[in-house]
Scaffold this active site. Structure first.
Site, PDB file in Angstrom:
ATOM      1  N   THR A   1       0.824  -1.215   0.000  1.00 54.76           N
ATOM      2  CA  THR A   1       0.000   0.000   0.000  1.00 54.76           C
ATOM      3  C   THR A   1       0.855   1.260   0.000  1.00 54.76           C
ATOM      4  OG1 THR A   1      -1.856  -1.092   1.107  1.00 54.76           O
ATOM      5  CG2 THR A   1      -1.733   1.303   1.300  1.00 54.76           C
TER       6      THR A   1
ATOM      7  N   ASN B   1      -4.105  -3.954  -4.193  1.00 52.17           N
ATOM      8  CA  ASN B   1      -4.085  -5.393  -4.396  1.00 52.17           C
ATOM      9  C   ASN B   1      -4.129  -5.822  -5.857  1.00 52.17           C
ATOM     10  OD1 ASN B   1      -4.209  -5.196  -1.655  1.00 52.17           O
ATOM     11  ND2 ASN B   1      -6.299  -5.966  -1.474  1.00 52.17           N
TER      12      ASN B   1
ATOM     13  N   THR C   1      36.171 -36.741 -13.213  1.00 53.16           N
ATOM     14  CA  THR C   1      34.915 -36.983 -12.506  1.00 53.16           C
ATOM     15  C   THR C   1      35.260 -37.254 -11.050  1.00 53.16           C
ATOM     16  OG1 THR C   1      34.993 -39.350 -13.035  1.00 53.16           O
ATOM     17  CG2 THR C   1      33.750 -37.925 -14.535  1.00 53.16           C
TER      18      THR C   1
ATOM     19  N   SER D   1      47.010 -10.857  -1.735  1.00 52.87           N
ATOM     20  CA  SER D   1      47.302 -11.047  -0.319  1.00 52.87           C
ATOM     21  C   SER D   1      48.020  -9.835   0.244  1.00 52.87           C
ATOM     22  CB  SER D   1      48.172 -12.295  -0.122  1.00 52.87           C
ATOM     23  OG  SER D   1      48.581 -12.414   1.221  1.00 52.87           O
ATOM     24  N   SER D   2      47.731  -9.559   1.505  1.00 51.37           N
ATOM     25  CA  SER D   2      48.443  -8.481   2.206  1.00 51.37           C
ATOM     26  C   SER D   2      49.720  -8.990   2.845  1.00 51.37           C
ATOM     27  CB  SER D   2      47.528  -7.887   3.290  1.00 51.37           C
ATOM     28  OG  SER D   2      47.184  -8.886   4.242  1.00 51.37           O
TER      29      SER D   2
END
Length: 467
Positions: free
Chosen positions: A101, A142, A187, A318-319
Site C-alpha cells: 500500500t 491489491n 569426474t 594477499s596483504s
C-alpha cells in the site's frame, strides 16, 4: 526545513514543502527503514507503476468516470515519470507492511502532485485532483501493485537475458579458441578420460544459454495480471468494462503481451508466477556458480594445482604473501549465486505466507526478485568482461597432465580388455610409469597402434563404425 500540512484518517502530518509525495508516503518513511533501499533503486518498478496508473486513467476517461481534464493531467504526469522524471521521489523502503500500500500511495501522491502542477495548483491541494479518488480510481493496491510487479520483473529481465547471451557468446569463442587443446577430463576430482579444453568451455556456454529460454517462459507467465480485480478480485468499485480497457491500454504502454487473469480472485492471492521466476533465477545461479567453481579449480596453482587455464590477474591477492593473485572475479560470482539462492528461499516462504484472498508479503517478493535479477545481470557482465575474455590456456600443463594420467587407459579397453587395462592402470599408479610404457613393455600393443589409439582424434569421439 519548510513543510506543508496534509491530512489523512490518522490526522495531520508535516510533509517537506518541496516533496512531490504526500502524507501517506511520509508515514511510510517514518515507519519503515528496513533495507535502506527505496523504490527508486529499481527504475523498472517506478516506470511500471506509472504505466499502470496511466492505463487506469485512460480506461476511466474513456468510460466517463474520470474528468477528461484530470485524466490528461494524470497521463502527462505518468509520461514524465516513465521518461525518468522525479524517480527520486519514490522514497518508500521496498520492505514494508501493508501488502505494498505504501508503494502504491507513493506513486499515487507523486502523480497527483505532478498533475496538480499541470493544472496550475500547488502541491497538496487535493480538492482539485486527489491521489485516491482520481489517480487510484478503479484500483486498489491489491491489483495495481502486483500488476506493476509483473511488469517490472519483465523489464528487469531484458538486460539479464542480454547479459547471459553475451556471456554465452564469449564462452563459445573460448571454446573455439581452445578446440585443439587436449586435456584430461575429471569426474569426482579424479582423472577420467581425455577431452578438449574447447569442449569444456562449449559445455559452459550451452549450459548457461539454456536458461535464456527458461526466463522467456517465466516472463510469459507474468503477462497474466489481475488489474481490474480491485480489493480481492470481485471488481468492486470498477466499471464493468474497466478491466478489459485498462489491460489493453497497459499492453500498449508496456509493449508486453499483457492479458487479464482468467480468475481474478485466484490471481489476487496467488504468487505462483513469481515463485516460478525465482526458481529460474536460482537454477541459473546454481549453474553459473558451478562454472565458477570449475574456473577456480582449473586455474588453481599456479605451480601446485591444476593450472590448466590462466585467469586474467585483476588485483594483488594477499596483504602478506607476495606475488599471490586470487580468482577474485569467479569468487564474487559465487557469492552472487549464494545470495540469489537464499533470495529464492525468501520468495518461496513469502509466497507460502499468503492468507485467504491476499498475500501481504508481496513487497518481499518484489524486492528479492528485482535484486536477484540485477545482481545476476551485473555478475554476468563482470564475469565476461573481467575474466572470460582474458582466459588463456596453459597448453604445456594440459599436455603434461594428459601424458602422466592413467585415465587414457580407458581408450585401450576395447583392444586389450578391461582386466588387462585395470592391471596396467594399477601398475602405472604404483610404479610411476606411464600407461604407454607398460602396454608396450608387455607387448599388448605396439607403438604405432598406441599412437593411433591414443591420438586426440581417437580419444575424443565414439568408436568408428565397423566397415
Amino acid at each position: 526545513m519548510n513543510t506543508r500540512i496534509e491530512h489523512d484518517l490518522l490526522g495531520d502530518l508535516a510533509v517537506p514543502e518541496d516533496a512531490w509525495y504526500g502524507i501517506q508516503t511520509q508515514r511510510a518513511l517514518d515507519n519503515f527503514s528496513i533495507t535502506g533501499v527505496p523504490i527508486s533503486h529499481f527504475p523498472e518498478l517506478v516506470k511500471a507503476l506509472a504505466m499502470v496508473k496511466a492505463a487506469a486513467a485512460r480506461a476511466n476517461r474513456d468510460l466517463g468516470v474520470l474528468d477528461g481534464r484530470k485524466a490528461e493531467a494524470i497521463l502527462t504526469a505518468c509520461d514524465e515519470i516513465i521518461a525518468d522524471r522525479l524517480h527520486d521521489q519514490f522514497v518508500v523502503d521496498l520492505i514494508q507492511g501493508g501488502a505494498g500500500t505504501s508503494t502504491n500511495m507513493n506513486a499515487n501522491e507523486v502523480i497527483a502532485n505532478l498533475a496538480l502542477e499541470k493544472l496550475g495548483h500547488e502541491k497538496g491541494q487535493y480538492q482539485h485532483l486527489h491521489p485516491n479518488d482520481d489517480v487510484n480510481r478503479s484500483q486498489s493496491t491489491n491489483d495495481a501493485y502486483p500488476t506493476a510487479a509483473c511488469l517490472s520483473v519483465q523489464f528487469a529481465a531484458e538486460p539479464l537475458i542480454d547479459a547471459i547471451a553475451s556471456l554465452k557468446k564469449a564462452l563459445l569463442a573460448k571454446g573455439e579458441e581452445f578446440a585443439d587443446v587436449v586435456k584430461m577430463g575429471r569426474t569426482q576430482l579424479q582423472d577420467a578420460v581425455p577431452m578438449t579444453l574447447g569442449q569444456e568451455f562449449e559445455g559452459f556456454a550451452v549450459n548457461l544459454g539454456e536458461d535464456i529460454d527458461r526466463i522467456h517462459e517465466a516472463c510469459a507467465l507474468l503477462c497474466e495480471v489481475n488489474l481490474g480485480g480491485t480489493a480481492i478480485g470481485t471488481g468492486i468499485n470498477a466499471h464493468p468494462r474497466y478491466q478489459a480497457l485498462a489491460v489493453r491500454y497497459l499492453a500498449e504502454l508496456s509493449g508486453k503481451p499483457i492479458v487479464p487473469a482468467a480468475h481474478l480472485v485466484e490471481a489476487t492471492s496467488d504468487m505462483g508466477a513469481f515463485v516460478f521466476f525465482s526458481g529460474i533465477l536460482k537454477r541459473f545461479a546454481v549453474k553459473i556458480g558451478k562454472m565458477c567453481n570449475d574456473l577456480r579449480l582449473l586455474s588453481s596453482g599456479p605451480r601446485t594445482g591444476f593450472a590448466e587455464i590462466l585467469l586474467p590477474p585483476m588485483q594483488p591477492g594477499s596483504s602478506i604473501m607476495p606475488g599471490k593473485v586470487n580468482p577474485v572475479i569467479p569468487e564474487a560470482v559465487n557469492q552472487t549465486a549464494y545470495q540469489v539462492i537464499a533470495s529464492d528461499l525468501a520468495v518461496t516462504l513469502a509466497a507460502e505466507a499468503g492468507q485467504l484472498q491476499l498475500n501481504a508479503m508481496e513487497p518481499m517478493i518484489v524486492y528479492n526478485l528485482l535484486n536477484s535479477i540485477r545482481m545476476l545481470c551485473n555478475a554476468c557482465t563482470m564475469l565476461e568482461e573481467r575474466c572470460i575474455r582474458g582466459i588463456r590456456a596453459n597448453r604445456e600443463q594440459c599436455a603434461r597432465h594428459l601424458e602422466n594420467s592413467i585415465g587414457v587407459i580407458t581408450a585401450l579397453v576395447p583392444h586389450i580388455g578391461y582386466g588387462n587395462a585395470s592391471r596396467i592402470a594399477a601398475t602405472a599408479l604404483n610404479s610411476g610409469s606411464t600407461v604407454r610404457e607398460l602396454v608396450v613393455a608387455e607387448g599388448l600393443l605396439d607403438a604405432l597402434q598406441l599412437d593411433r589409439l591414443l591420438s586426440p582424434q581417437a580419444m575424443l569421439a565414439p568408436l568408428p563404425e565397423a566397415p
